[in-house]
Scaffold this motif. Structure first.
Motif, PDB file in Angstrom:
ATOM      1  N   HIS A   1      47.233  -1.779  35.687  1.00 29.04           N
ATOM      2  CA  HIS A   1      46.725  -0.695  34.300  1.00 29.04           C
ATOM      3  C   HIS A   1      46.554  -0.055  34.602  1.00 29.04           C
ATOM      4  O   HIS A   1      46.031   0.457  35.341  1.00 29.04           O
ATOM      5  N   ASP A   2      46.687   0.848  32.962  1.00 29.14           N
ATOM      6  CA  ASP A   2      46.484   2.550  33.349  1.00 29.14           C
ATOM      7  C   ASP A   2      46.336   3.000  34.527  1.00 29.14           C
ATOM      8  O   ASP A   2      45.536   3.869  35.486  1.00 29.14           O
ATOM      9  N   GLY A   3      47.615   2.770  35.059  1.00 27.33           N
ATOM     10  CA  GLY A   3      47.567   4.201  36.700  1.00 27.33           C
ATOM     11  C   GLY A   3      47.521   3.113  37.742  1.00 27.33           C
ATOM     12  O   GLY A   3      47.899   3.480  39.104  1.00 27.33           O
ATOM     13  N   LEU A   4      46.595   2.137  37.919  1.00 23.50           N
ATOM     14  CA  LEU A   4      46.148   1.359  39.364  1.00 23.50           C
ATOM     15  C   LEU A   4      47.576   0.933  39.755  1.00 23.50           C
ATOM     16  O   LEU A   4      47.947  -0.122  38.903  1.00 23.50           O
ATOM     17  N   PRO A   5      48.109   0.373  41.205  1.00 16.21           N
ATOM     18  CA  PRO A   5      48.866  -0.167  41.422  1.00 16.21           C
ATOM     19  C   PRO A   5      48.815  -1.332  42.062  1.00 16.21           C
ATOM     20  O   PRO A   5      47.259  -2.097  41.469  1.00 16.21           O
ATOM     21  N   LYS A   6      49.890  -2.211  40.768  1.00 18.85           N
ATOM     22  CA  LYS A   6      49.622  -3.854  41.156  1.00 18.85           C
ATOM     23  C   LYS A   6      48.928  -4.231  42.399  1.00 18.85           C
ATOM     24  O   LYS A   6      49.566  -4.093  43.183  1.00 18.85           O
TER      25      LYS A   6
END
Length: 500
Positions: free
Chosen positions: A355-360
């Motif tokens: 979410h919101d720019g965090l890497p999976k």
């Protein structure tokens, strides 16, 4: 006597035991009542009669010592793994504290030997299972009493190995003692296994609740959640104490947050419940734990054996040994703690979704790396196990003693399951702690709230940022150490204010 509270459990117990070593006049006075009853030839349950279904069988004066010895031997039928040494010690301390109130009639010789055991860290080995939570925790307390007779085992200094009680007594130049009339019954009637497990877990839960709020705040920042649901005005309209406390803790932890400011006007309307409803969920668990603490504090300052001895010479048989008050609140506490893990696992899952720019999976190179995927599996497994363990034990009853004891609490099972749930919750929250720390790394150079920033730095001093797969179990173990140590909360409270 010192009143025992959960918050200062160990300090209060040490003060109580110390006081009883200086003055045990209440024990002597109660014993005098028992001796007078024996001299008068009165029939008193468990003093000169059989036990349970054999309560109507009168026992002659020449067999009273054998009666008490047989009671300990016949009831020492516990099974399962041994209770941890720390909780066994707590059982003995709580038993001594209860006997010291002066309504049990135990002989001074036996009482002094228990004090000696505590003073010299001679802690009996006690199997976990065998109590049905009524008539007292009979089997576990019988095993606690065995070393008085030179039987059973003691823990070594570190609580890892055991040694025969007879050898340990010889090491201290002690002989086994002969239990006097009423002694055995005073020792094994009581709720000290349930009380000890309850007190142990609830004392630790006071710290765990603060850590749950702190870890939740870390995930909230890492996921760029909104602070609006924590607005004080919202919680004044539903003023449950725990809810108000948790929301205030979160507001305190998020003060001076650059991350919050960076997305204050982003247009996101609502966060998932595991973020937005932290005060409501954590708060409900807080209120349940507070209620349980109140009940357990009453219990550990009570006399729960049978019969009870009174100053005017009365010796009355009743049912204070029945564990129902504890069984209900221990079951309630099981559910309350299990829910802390349940919502924590959901936040961990959110942290992995990208979410919101965090890497999976919180790693930039996935495929070759599984990232933080599998620690969440562990959380899911533990949360599922907690759902089974949280089933209330107190709704069951199996009659014992040929129907004389026809309703029992099963609170001992509640107690054992509560301990296991607590240990599982530690692991789940620890996984969220190091997962949220990984996610916060990707929010740099923006700083989270001051409390969250302190926690993030603290974790990073022990657990480094992960750029590839490695032995995550070490990270989980380190995170558990951080979770259970009070140093992190101490730093946060020093820099901000005391969390509730």
């Amino acid at each position: 006597m010192t009143s025992i509270g959960i918050k200062d459990l160990y300090t209060d117990l040490n003060e109580s035991i110390s006081g009883l070593k200086q003055n045990n006049s209440a024990v002597r006075n109660a014993r005098a009542v028992v001796e007078q009853a024996l001299n008068d030839g009165r029939t008193a349950y468990g003093i000169n009669t059989g036990f349970g279904a054999m309560a109507r069988q009168k026992i002659g004066p020449d067999a009273l010592k054998q009666l008490q010895r047989n009671l300990i031997l016949s009831h020492s039928v516990g099974t399962g793994d041994p209770i941890p040494k720390e909780i066994s010690r707590l059982m003995m301390q709580l038993k001594v504290h209860s006997l010291g109130i002066g309504n049990s009639g135990i002989s001074e010789t036996t009482f002094q030997r228990l004090l000696f055991f505590l003073d010299h860290d001679m802690i009996p080995v006690i199997p976990q299972k065998g109590s049905v939570g009524a008539s007292g925790d009979l089997a576990p307390l019988a095993h606690m009493a065995l070393p008085l007779l030179g039987l059973g085992d003691f823990w070594d200094e570190h609580g890892n190995k055991t040694m025969p009680a007879k050898a340990c007594l010889e090491k201290h130049n002690l002989q086994p003692i002969d239990l006097q009339a009423k002694d055995g019954l005073s020792l094994i009637n009581g709720t000290q296994l349930m009380s000890a497990y309850g007190a142990y877990v609830l004392e630790k839960s006071l710290h765990l609740l603060k850590m749950a709020d702190l870890i939740g705040a870390m995930s909230l920042e890492a996921l760029q959640g909104s602070i609006t649901p924590f607005d004080e005005r919202i919680h004044k309209l539903r003023p449950h104490d725990g809810q108000k406390v948790s929301s205030e803790n979160i507001r305190t932890l998020l003060v001076e947050s650059e991350i919050l400011e960076s997305h204050r006007h982003c247009g996101k309307v609502q966060d998932p419940y595991s973020l937005r409803c932290i005060p409501q969920v954590h708060g409900a668990s807080r209120d349940a734990i507070a209620h349980a603490i109140q009940t357990v504090e009453t219990e550990i300052n009570s006399v729960t054996d049978n019969p009870l001895v009174f100053e005017n010479g009365d010796i009355l048989s009743g049912g204070n040994f029945h564990g129902q008050p504890l069984a209900l609140v221990l079951d309630y506490s099981k559910i309350a703690l299990a829910e802390l893990a349940s919502i924590s696992e959901r936040r961990t899952y959110l942290l992995l979704e990208g979410h919101d720019g965090l890497p999976k999976l919180l790693m930039e190179k996935t495929g070759i790396n599984s990232g933080f995927m599998i620690p969440q599996y562990t959380s899911a497994a533990l949360v599922s196990e907690n759902k089974v363990l949280a089933h209330p034990s107190s709704v069951d009853s199996i009659p014992t003693s040929m129907g004389q004891e026809d309703h029992v609490s099963m609170g001992s099972i509640s107690a054992l399951h509560l301990y296991q749930i607590y240990k599982n919750v530690e692991q789940v929250l620890a996984i969220e702690l190091f997962t949220a720390s990984q996610a916060l790394d990707f929010r740099k150079p923006l700083k989270p709230g001051k409390g969250v920033d302190i926690a993030h730095t603290y974790v990073r001093n022990t657990i480094p940022h992960a750029t590839e797969d490695h032995y995550f179990k070490n990270d989980i173990s380190k995170a558990v150490d951080i979770l259970t140590d009070h140093s992190l909360i101490g730093q946060v409270e020093h820099e901000l204010k005391e969390l509730q």
